[in-house]
Design a protein around this motif. Structure first.
Motif, PDB file in Angstrom:
ATOM      1  N   UNK A   1      94.126 -49.880  41.319  1.00  0.00           N
ATOM      2  CA  UNK A   1      94.567 -50.325  40.000  1.00  0.00           C
ATOM      3  C   UNK A   1      95.988 -49.841  39.759  1.00  0.00           C
ATOM      4  N   UNK A   2      96.773 -50.667  39.096  1.00  0.00           N
ATOM      5  CA  UNK A   2      98.123 -50.243  38.747  1.00  0.00           C
ATOM      6  C   UNK A   2      98.402 -50.674  37.316  1.00  0.00           C
ATOM      7  N   UNK A   3      98.701 -49.690  36.483  1.00  0.00           N
ATOM      8  CA  UNK A   3      98.879 -49.989  35.064  1.00  0.00           C
ATOM      9  C   UNK A   3     100.345 -49.983  34.671  1.00  0.00           C
TER      10      UNK A   3
ATOM     11  N   UNK B   1      94.648 -36.183  31.976  1.00  0.00           N
ATOM     12  CA  UNK B   1      95.894 -36.931  32.113  1.00  0.00           C
ATOM     13  C   UNK B   1      95.620 -38.245  32.819  1.00  0.00           C
ATOM     14  N   UNK B   2      96.390 -39.261  32.438  1.00  0.00           N
ATOM     15  CA  UNK B   2      96.218 -40.589  33.035  1.00  0.00           C
ATOM     16  C   UNK B   2      97.515 -40.973  33.734  1.00  0.00           C
ATOM     17  N   UNK B   3      97.383 -41.672  34.864  1.00  0.00           N
ATOM     18  CA  UNK B   3      98.575 -42.026  35.624  1.00  0.00           C
ATOM     19  C   UNK B   3      98.585 -43.511  35.930  1.00  0.00           C
TER      20      UNK B   3
ATOM     21  N   UNK C   1      88.434 -48.358  30.336  1.00  0.00           N
ATOM     22  CA  UNK C   1      89.724 -48.796  29.800  1.00  0.00           C
ATOM     23  C   UNK C   1      90.690 -49.166  30.929  1.00  0.00           C
ATOM     24  N   UNK C   2      90.704 -48.373  31.985  1.00  0.00           N
ATOM     25  CA  UNK C   2      91.573 -48.691  33.131  1.00  0.00           C
ATOM     26  C   UNK C   2      91.213 -50.071  33.682  1.00  0.00           C
ATOM     27  N   UNK C   3      89.909 -50.297  33.834  1.00  0.00           N
ATOM     28  CA  UNK C   3      89.475 -51.568  34.419  1.00  0.00           C
ATOM     29  C   UNK C   3      89.785 -52.745  33.502  1.00  0.00           C
ATOM     30  N   UNK C   4      89.588 -52.530  32.210  1.00  0.00           N
ATOM     31  CA  UNK C   4      89.884 -53.608  31.257  1.00  0.00           C
ATOM     32  C   UNK C   4      91.353 -53.989  31.281  1.00  0.00           C
ATOM     33  N   UNK C   5      92.210 -52.966  31.271  1.00  0.00           N
ATOM     34  CA  UNK C   5      93.650 -53.254  31.290  1.00  0.00           C
ATOM     35  C   UNK C   5      94.052 -53.937  32.588  1.00  0.00           C
TER      36      UNK C   5
END
Lengths: 382, 312
Positions: A146-148, A222-224, A252-256
């Motif tokens: 995943x890359x946000x 922490x989120x990266x 949330x990571x997956x949704x984004x």
């Protein structure tokens, strides 16, 4: 932290609670640890989009990878330097051990299958996860990390209950200038982040935050940008909160990720008695908030730095700023149009999130860190 | 760049600029935002009672209005344009409903019987319309065509808007009088020109047929019949198809193995350079040259009869 498969049930909640227990301690206990130099490892979660990898089938996935033709030296070395073991815990969870015999090490991970995503949870040191599980995600063709966007990180933290920013890393680089900045702010607040964004146009690639559970901060995390997050501590009376946040972060990571890269509509042609239809379209727009009109400069740099510069791509120019791009790693084509300083990436008939995610992460990391991302997907046919 | 390639690109762009005004962007107006959906492209709407066949490039439907658009990229208004728009003017609601039934707009929540209004439009590039107004013959033709339909003009990096309007639907009229902005560069939804020139056909084979299908395989074998099938919204002559394929072979984009053409990932650099080559060469001229050279080689060698293509 050593995981014993016989003591791990397959239950997801129970597994998560084992990890939360590992980092549960009071602020005083934590301080004492630091002073004595026996700081505990953080709990880390890595998230990858999953296109065909099955929990329980790691060894066949490795076998297939090893048999791939023209496999790069790096991957060959990775496979020969490690042993992989997987023990099934339930339908959708397994314990994975990756040995590094040269260093007499074994690193442990729990893999959770979450439909389109794989969640990997571990308490190993980052130095070692980079060499083991993170490489695995990188090398297995069915997994795409995943890359946000910086905006995603800010939204994710804001949307969680009772959070406040406690530190961050923010970066600035752009094809427009030689300036580069990487700002690591310990104890920084949201206001500091805003200042850094305003003054240096730097965008967060990592956000540290605390989460309140009456009355004080109970969870430190922490989120990266690169599809992972960590938990450094959870107050012993707030373990439920910690577990909940851990799950919420994965969701949330997956949704984004889905919102950014899922190709809901493609320009597939359909024929009927009296004509042709096109199903729909999906376009990702990387927006340059300065709104400069730099179509040709942007196009020239994009060609030189990314399209020409990367082995992965072959491209063809329809006119300056309009490219058909073939991603050789994923076997997919997409189209780019430059508009001002914005990049529009258009899905073609067989484009999937894999090539779009990969391309956008490359743009954020190597071309311009300041873009924001907006996807439009529409069904067009009547 | 060859003049023909420029012309073919201009034509392909003309469809895609219009398409862009239809599908819209995140912000701003578009026909999509006014609930228009694509009922069909390159359609054929027969109206036997009025003895007309209407064949617009785009048919957009919003549940009550059917917008038929004929896209032009040339630099004149000819009798054919005027006849086409006369025919569109004749089209009856009944015949259009009949056609819409085949288009099955129900999937988008539209009932063909909801149709109450047909708007037909012809779309030219703005630069041409501006020139045309200064020329007496042309402006007369423009006036003539505008008696039968709405005339729209479009400009890359500008907008799509009404030049001469006959629009009954007030919402659509306001939209087109204001104009729908379109980007300077548009993505390709349509790849082929109406006449399916050899050059654009070679381009479409590579970018539409091959690169969308090759996937993770090392190669893709494609039979000419599959190309005809894939592009069946256009009439493709076998001779043009053979020429386009021969050109791709000469460019080392593919090899011919019995009846099939095989495109290999290991040749991806050649495959992707077809667009560049098309800027420089016309397919037939290039093949004729190759043939001549081949002929010379064979004359000095085995004196085999050079194969000749008898087509056009």
């Amino acid at each position: 932290m050593k995981l014993d498969p016989s003591s791990l049930s397959g239950d997801r909640e129970e597994i998560v609670s084992v990890f939360i227990d590992h980092i549960a301690r009071t602020a005083e206990e934590q301080e004492a640890e630091e002073e004595e130099g026996r700081r505990k490892t953080d709990v880390k979660v890595f998230l990858a989009n999953n296109d065909g990898f099955e929990v329980g089938n790691l060894s066949s996935a490795i076998q297939n990878l090893a048999e791939t033709q023209r496999l790069s030296k790096h991957v060959q070395r990775y496979i020969s330097d490690h042993n992989f073991r997987e023990e099934r815990l339930s339908d959708d969870a397994s314990l994975v051990e990756i040995d590094t015999p040269k260093r007499q090490r074994t690193d442990q991970f729990v893999f959770f299958d979450d439909d389109d995503y794989l969640r990997i949870i571990t308490a190993e040191r980052r130095k070692w996860t980079k060499k083991t599980a993170e490489k695995l995600i990188k090398y297995l063709p069915s997994l795409e990390r995943i890359f946000l966007t910086p905006g995603d990180l800010e939204e994710i933290v804001e949307d969680l209950y009772g959070t406040s920013v406690t530190g961050f890393t923010a970066k600035y680089h752009s094809y427009k200038t030689d300036k580069r900045a990487s700002i690591r702010f310990h104890g920084g607040t949201r206001e500091d982040l805003e200042d850094v964004e305003r003054v240096f146009q730097a965008k967060p690639t990592r956000l540290e935050f605390g989460q309140r559970n009456s009355p004080a901060n109970a969870v430190h995390s922490s989120v990266a940008q690169e599809g992972h997050y960590t938990f450094s501590s959870v107050r012993p009376d707030s373990k439920d909160r910690g577990a909940q946040t851990l799950n919420e972060l994965s969701d949330a990571f997956e949704e984004h990720d889905k919102r950014n890269y899922d190709v809901e509509q493609r320009p597939v042609r359909q024929f009927f008695e009296g004509g042709t239809k096109i199903e729909g379209f999906t376009t990702i727009r990387l927006i340059d908030e300065d709104g400069d009109d730099l179509t040709y400069e942007t196009a020239n740099r994009l060609e030189a730095d990314i399209l020409d510069g990367k082995q992965q791509y072959e491209f063809s120019e329809w006119e300056r700023g309009n490219y058909m791009v073939f991603d050789k790693d994923h076997g997919e084509q997409f189209e780019i149009t430059v508009e001002g300083a914005d990049l529009l990436i258009h899905a073609k008939e067989s484009t999937t999130s894999s090539s779009l995610r990969d391309f956008c992460s490359l743009i954020f990391e190597e071309f311009d860190s300041t873009y924001s991302l907006e996807k439009t997907s529409r069904k067009l046919k009547a | 760049m060859t003049e023909q390639w420029e012309k073919q690109q201009r034509e392909v762009d003309s469809y895609n600029v219009f398409f862009s005004a239809f599908k819209g962007r995140t912000e701003g107006d578009s026909l999509y935002n006014y609930d228009y959906r694509l009922a069909g492209m390159f359609v054929e709407i027969p109206d036997p009672r009025n003895d007309v066949d209407v064949e617009p490039d785009f048919a957009l439907f919003n549940g009550s209005t059917l917008l038929l658009a004929e896209i032009k990229s040339g630099t004149n208004i000819n009798q054919r344009d005027i006849r086409q728009m006369e025919a569109a003017e004749e089209l009856s609601i009944e015949a259009a409903i009949e056609w819409l039934r085949d288009a099955e707009p129900e999937a988008a929540g539209y009932d063909p019987n909801g149709l109450t209004n047909i708007e037909s439009a012809i779309v030219y590039y703005r630069d041409f319309i501006e020139e045309c107004r200064d020329l007496s013959n042309c402006s007369e033709a423009l006036e003539e065509v505008s008696e039968h339909c709405t005339v729209l003009s479009q400009k890359k990096g500008g907008d799509l808007r009404a030049e001469e309007e006959n629009i009954d639907d007030s919402e659509l009229r306001d939209l087109l009088l204001d104009g729908i902005s379109v980007p300077k560069l548009v993505d390709k939804m349509v790849y082929l020109t109406e006449n399916v020139n050899r050059e654009i056909l070679a381009y479409a084979i590579v970018h539409d047929a091959v690169l969308n299908s090759i996937g993770k395989d090392d190669e893709l074998a494609i039979h000419p019949d599959e190309i005809v099938e894939r592009f069946r919204h256009r009439k493709i002559s076998r001779s043009k198809l053979n020429d386009a394929m021969a050109f791709l072979r000469q460019m080392d984009a593919c090899v011919k193995i019995s009846e099939e053409y095989v495109f290999r990932k290991s040749n991806m650099a050649n495959i992707m350079s077809v667009g560049d080559q098309l800027e420089e060469f016309r397919v037939r001229e290039f093949l004729a040259q190759e043939e001549a050279q081949e002929g010379q080689r064979t004359l000095t060698g085995y004196s085999e009869a050079a194969e000749t293509d008898s087509d056009d």
